[in-house]
Design an enzyme around this catalytic site. Structure first.
Site, PDB file in Angstrom:
ATOM      1  N   PHE A 415       0.805  -1.222   0.000  1.00 60.55           N
ATOM      2  CA  PHE A 415       0.000   0.000   0.000  1.00 60.55           C
ATOM      3  C   PHE A 415       0.840   1.275   0.000  1.00 60.55           C
ATOM      4  O   PHE A 415       0.466   2.271   0.625  1.00 60.55           O
ATOM      5  CB  PHE A 415      -0.956  -0.004   1.194  1.00 60.55           C
ATOM      6  CG  PHE A 415      -1.529  -1.370   1.467  1.00 60.55           C
ATOM      7  CD1 PHE A 415      -2.483  -1.911   0.637  1.00 60.55           C
ATOM      8  CD2 PHE A 415      -1.047  -2.143   2.517  1.00 60.55           C
ATOM      9  CE1 PHE A 415      -2.979  -3.180   0.862  1.00 60.55           C
ATOM     10  CE2 PHE A 415      -1.537  -3.414   2.748  1.00 60.55           C
ATOM     11  CZ  PHE A 415      -2.513  -3.936   1.909  1.00 60.55           C
ATOM     12  N   CYS A 416       1.957   1.239  -0.703  1.00 61.65           N
ATOM     13  CA  CYS A 416       2.848   2.410  -0.776  1.00 61.65           C
ATOM     14  C   CYS A 416       3.237   2.891   0.619  1.00 61.65           C
ATOM     15  O   CYS A 416       3.321   4.092   0.883  1.00 61.65           O
ATOM     16  CB  CYS A 416       2.202   3.545  -1.571  1.00 61.65           C
ATOM     17  SG  CYS A 416       1.921   3.169  -3.312  1.00 61.65           S
ATOM     18  N   ASN A 417       3.458   1.942   1.515  1.00 63.81           N
ATOM     19  CA  ASN A 417       3.879   2.277   2.874  1.00 63.81           C
ATOM     20  C   ASN A 417       4.815   1.175   3.366  1.00 63.81           C
ATOM     21  O   ASN A 417       4.440   0.342   4.195  1.00 63.81           O
ATOM     22  CB  ASN A 417       2.663   2.413   3.798  1.00 63.81           C
ATOM     23  CG  ASN A 417       3.023   3.026   5.145  1.00 63.81           C
ATOM     24  OD1 ASN A 417       4.158   2.917   5.615  1.00 63.81           O
ATOM     25  ND2 ASN A 417       2.059   3.666   5.775  1.00 63.81           N
TER      26      ASN A 417
END
Length: 870
Positions: A415-417
């Site tokens: 999740f782009c994290n």
């Protein structure tokens, strides 16, 4: 159920808006019938009335470029200024304190801050600046360090538990001493998310003032601290009052709130720092005056005008006005949205955390920093991995495929994290680098490496989400994990009572509970009396390891030896698919071209935007029956209830051809349109606007794939409109073994012929042992020699009955269970370009001579977009 009005009756407390949510869904979101959309943290959905109000506005008004002075331009300018005011009012502030700078999104707003912040570089007379960021931050925040590094400014990652450490909370006597040292005014910037897009954790908004006042110190450096509050995830479902929590920079994306328009965001800038911001580039509309022939530039007075380079997206900005109006009308405001969405997440979390196998093992592992007891510290996001009864993680790509079969939309990965992903899943920095070397990159479907997950599954609720959405999701988890269950998901439970006591806004909730830790938090809270969910598991699932069920491509160190003994292996069926994702055309003998079977997947159906349609979107494609007549040089297309049409096999190279570029998975191919007659035929049959296109002969789909290693002329190999390789081979013995597993789940077992057609192979063989084809390095069939280039990872298409177009979810579930949680079935083949001008023939009954793999290293398949979608 699909098509039925939805409501929040019998739902947990806090769900709904005091009215008929089902009626709202029917009026505003009719496209959601039969769909459970649970990716609101990725992008929420827009209501019909928003589009209607916006388009009506555009029909009734003339909006010109706001940089002009005519009447239509003045109308645009005034409307945009009204929208700025509306945004500030939404966030509890005014233009006296904040300025709105429109950007293309939250990412562009973050980039603007990194470029414009008054950094003090290393080597200057004063102490240098620091850019600090919470490791639980979106990629776009972490990416700011690339700009700061170019300015010779150091970046410092701060873990949540480090910020909560007592040593970072300075005593009152020391709070200002550090920052007044030598009258130091060096500016530092600290960024943190108001809400984690990974876990939904809401970090204390009180940190803003604590850091600016010196009470909370990310790192001990003399100077002045400014705070960037990443609010993109937070403001989608929660109110943010900037009159109380006065961060210096607040980036947002509006599609997270309204669903429309996309590609539009804003940076809210505290006016106290506005004079300090720097700007080097100036675009159209930003200059009060400048000289073209000399280095002279004077910016406009308004900060918004100085930083909004070029013509802003003024029509999209006008749409925001209607977004605010509609959202308020439908829900009553952000506070009610917060209560509604949290009630759904709270209920779902408690059910999930209580689901157990018969042996007492949990069904899911939830990655959370809170116990979902209060909406002020937890947003409507649940992040988890599904486990088997032995506690092993089931890969997120497998869960996503199964969810798609139930029309449930979730998001998977990291999740782009990456920081939060590492913290919750226990992935080290070295693991990230090793996974990259193994071929795993962000966004792919390689979900398990060395038995450990590379990501997880995330569901998130939006303001139009219903209690039935939560129920559907929970029933999906139960249905896919257990063969039979008499358990019903509870509609009410004691745990659905929400905490209404205020939570201190000073971070003590986290500190006292010690919630922020690198480990996983799983609540053991039960539903109350006898509300724990226990189910029986199936006993026929084989416990195969990943290495036993996944066979890799040929290693350079392989030493192939011929298969010895046993019954001969023969070709039993040959299928080609002239039109991608349409019905198979079965033959007993067929010529082989340089791209595989002659005319195999030379055509495909595309929608009005030129995007390829497959059975995933249009299951009725399997009812279209194309056949090739080599003598008449035509393709005949038939379907029940439709007139028969034909298409010439002659290459269309005339000027009348419409040449376009289409995309098949990651491959771009030149195509041309097959005309209005076929477009009308397919549009009528499918009930939507679409066209038939054919691959152009002047540019082939070149094979650029590491699996071609071992083919002597790999660079000259080309593909038709297939996804991965020229041929797909399956083994009847493997089908028979799978059939046994499927029969255990179905009342009426599938016939072997039907299963063969579901797997949409080109070559079907009869080998003595099931899945022995996964041990082969290469095969020979007559004069043809093929290299095995990897396994086929199956998608939802195998769940579609190729004779009726109906779906059956059990097939993919059975395949996953039978193959040790993976969905590999069949192998991809490639062969060398033909040297002769006369094509070789592939015939049913031909003997297959395999060469075995020996001493091969087990490698993981590369990521692709659903490898068997046509």
């Amino acid at each position: 159920m699909a098509g039925q009005p939805l409501s929040c009756r019998a739902s947990p407390g806090g769900c709904g808006y005091g009215g008929d949510l089902g009626g709202l869904r029917e009026r505003e979101f009719p496209r959601l019938r039969g769909i459970t959309y649970l990716d609101h943290a990725g992008a929420t959905l827009f209501p019909d009335s928003l589009l209607k109000a916006f388009t009506e506005d555009l029909r009734n008004n003339v909006y010109g470029n706001p940089h002009s002075q005519n009447i239509s331009s003045k109308l645009t300018y005034d409307t945009i200024e009204h929208v700025r005011y509306r945004i500030l009012r939404h966030f509890g502030t005014t233009s006296e304190d904040y300025t709105i700078i429109f950007t293309s999104g939250c990412t562009a707003a973050l980039k603007l801050v990194a470029e414009a912040f008054p950094w003090m570089p290393e080597g200057s007379k004063q102490p240098s600046s620091r850019f600090c960021y919470l490791t639980d931050s979106h990629t776009s925040v972490v990416g700011m360090r690339g700009i700061t590094a170019s300015m010779n400014v150091l970046s410092v990652p701060v873990k949540p538990k480090e910020l909560l450490s007592e040593k970072n909370w300075l005593p009152a006597g020391e709070q200002h001493q550090l920052f007044e040292e030598q009258n130091c005014t060096t500016p530092h910037l600290f960024s943190y998310p108001a809400q984690s897009n990974f876990s939904g954790t809401k970090y204390p908004l009180s940190w803003i003032q604590d850091i600016k006042s010196g009470k909370l110190c990310p790192i001990k450096m003399p100077g002045k601290w400014f705070v960037l509050l990443d609010a993109a995830s937070y403001v989608s479902c929660s109110p943010l009052d900037l009159g109380v929590h006065q961060a210096d920079f607040i980036p947002i994306s509006f599609y997270k709130i309204f669903g429309f328009p996309t590609g539009l965001g804003a940076l809210l800038v505290n006016n106290r720092i506005a004079p300090l911001l720097r700007k080097t580039y100036f675009g159209g509309g930003t200059a009060a005056a400048y000289l073209a022939g000399a280095d002279f530039y004077f910016p406009k007075k308004s900060m918004a005008e100085r930083f909004e380079d070029g013509t802003i997206s003024f029509l999209d900005i006008i749409a925001l006005k209607h977004g605010f109006d509609v959202l308020e009308k439908l829900t009553g405001g952000m506070e009610k949205i917060k209560q509604h969405t949290f009630a759904l997440a709270h209920y779902t979390y408690n059910v999930l955390s209580t689901l157990k196998y018969a042996n007492g093992a949990p069904v899911v592992r939830i990655y959370s920093d809170t116990d979902f007891s209060n909406p002020d510290v937890q947003g409507p996001i649940i992040n988890f991995n599904v486990l088997d009864e032995n506690g092993e993680v089931i890969g997120f790509s497998q869960v996503e495929k199964m969810a798609s079969l139930h029309n449930i939309h979730v998001r998977t990965g990291c999740f782009c994290n990456t920081g939060a992903c590492q913290m919750h899943l226990g992935i080290s920095d070295e693991d990230i680098q090793r996974n990259l070397q193994a071929g795993h990159v962000c966004g792919d479907d390689i979900d398990i490496i060395d038995g450990r997950p590379t990501g997880s599954v995330r569901i998130s609720f939006g303001y139009m989400s219903s209690f039935e959405d939560a129920q559907t999701f929970l029933k999906f988890i139960v249905a896919t994990r257990f063969s039979k269950s008499d358990t019903e998901i509870p509609f009410r439970s004691s745990v659905t009572k929400l905490t209404t006591e205020p939570v201190p806004d000073d971070g003590t909730y986290f500190k006292n509970a010690d919630k922020l830790s690198p480990g996983t938090h799983i609540s053991d809270k039960e539903f109350g009396n006898n509300s724990s969910v226990t189910v029986k598991t199936v006993d026929w699932q084989p416990a195969k390891s990943e290495s036993e069920s996944i066979r890799a491509t040929i290693s350079e160190t392989a030493v192939p030896t011929c298969r010895g003994g046993g019954n001969p292996i023969t070709v039993t069926n040959i299928f080609l698919y002239p039109i991608k994702s349409c019905s198979a055309f079965e033959v007993t003998e067929w010529p082989v071209g340089n791209q595989g079977l002659l005319y195999d997947r030379n055509w495909m159906v595309v929608n009005q935007n030129g995007v390829c349609l497959t059975q995933k979107q249009e299951p009725r494609l399997c009812l279209v029956n194309p056949s090739i007549d080599l003598k008449q040089k035509i393709m005949v297309i038939q379907a029940e209830g439709m007139d028969t049409i034909s298409v010439s096999l002659e290459e269309n190279t005339g000027k009348e051809a419409v040449i376009c570029e289409s995309k098949v998975c990651s491959h771009r191919v030149k195509t041309y349109d097959c005309g209005e007659e076929t477009a009308g035929w397919f549009s009528m049959f499918l009930g939507r606007s679409c066209r038939l296109i054919r691959q152009s002969p002047d540019k082939k789909n070149s094979m650029q794939h590491k699996n071609t290693k071992g083919l002597t002329c790999a660079t000259s190999i080309s593909l038709s409109l297939v996804n991965e390789a020229q041929y797909l081979l399956i083994n009847v013995a493997s089908i028979l073994q799978l059939k046994e597993h499927i029969s255990a789940r179905l009342e009426e077992p599938l016939e072997i012929e039907e299963l063969i057609r579901r797997f949409r192979a080109n070559i079907v063989i009869s080998a003595p042992e099931s899945f022995e084809e996964e041990e082969w390095a290469e095969i020979s069939i007559g004069a043809l020699r093929f290299q095995v280039v990897g396994p086929c990872s199956r998608c939802q298409i195998i769940c579609i009955d190729q004779q009726s177009g109906e779906r059956n979810k059990e097939v993919l579930q059975s395949l996953s269970a039978a193959r040790g949680r993976k969905t590999n079935f069949g192998i991809y083949l490639m062969n060398q370009p033909l040297c002769s001008s006369f094509p070789d023939m592939l015939s049913v009954g031909s003997q297959v001579l395999p060469v075995l793999k020996e001493n091969t290293e087990i490698q993981r398949p590369t990521s692709s977009e659903e490898k068997c979608s046509g």
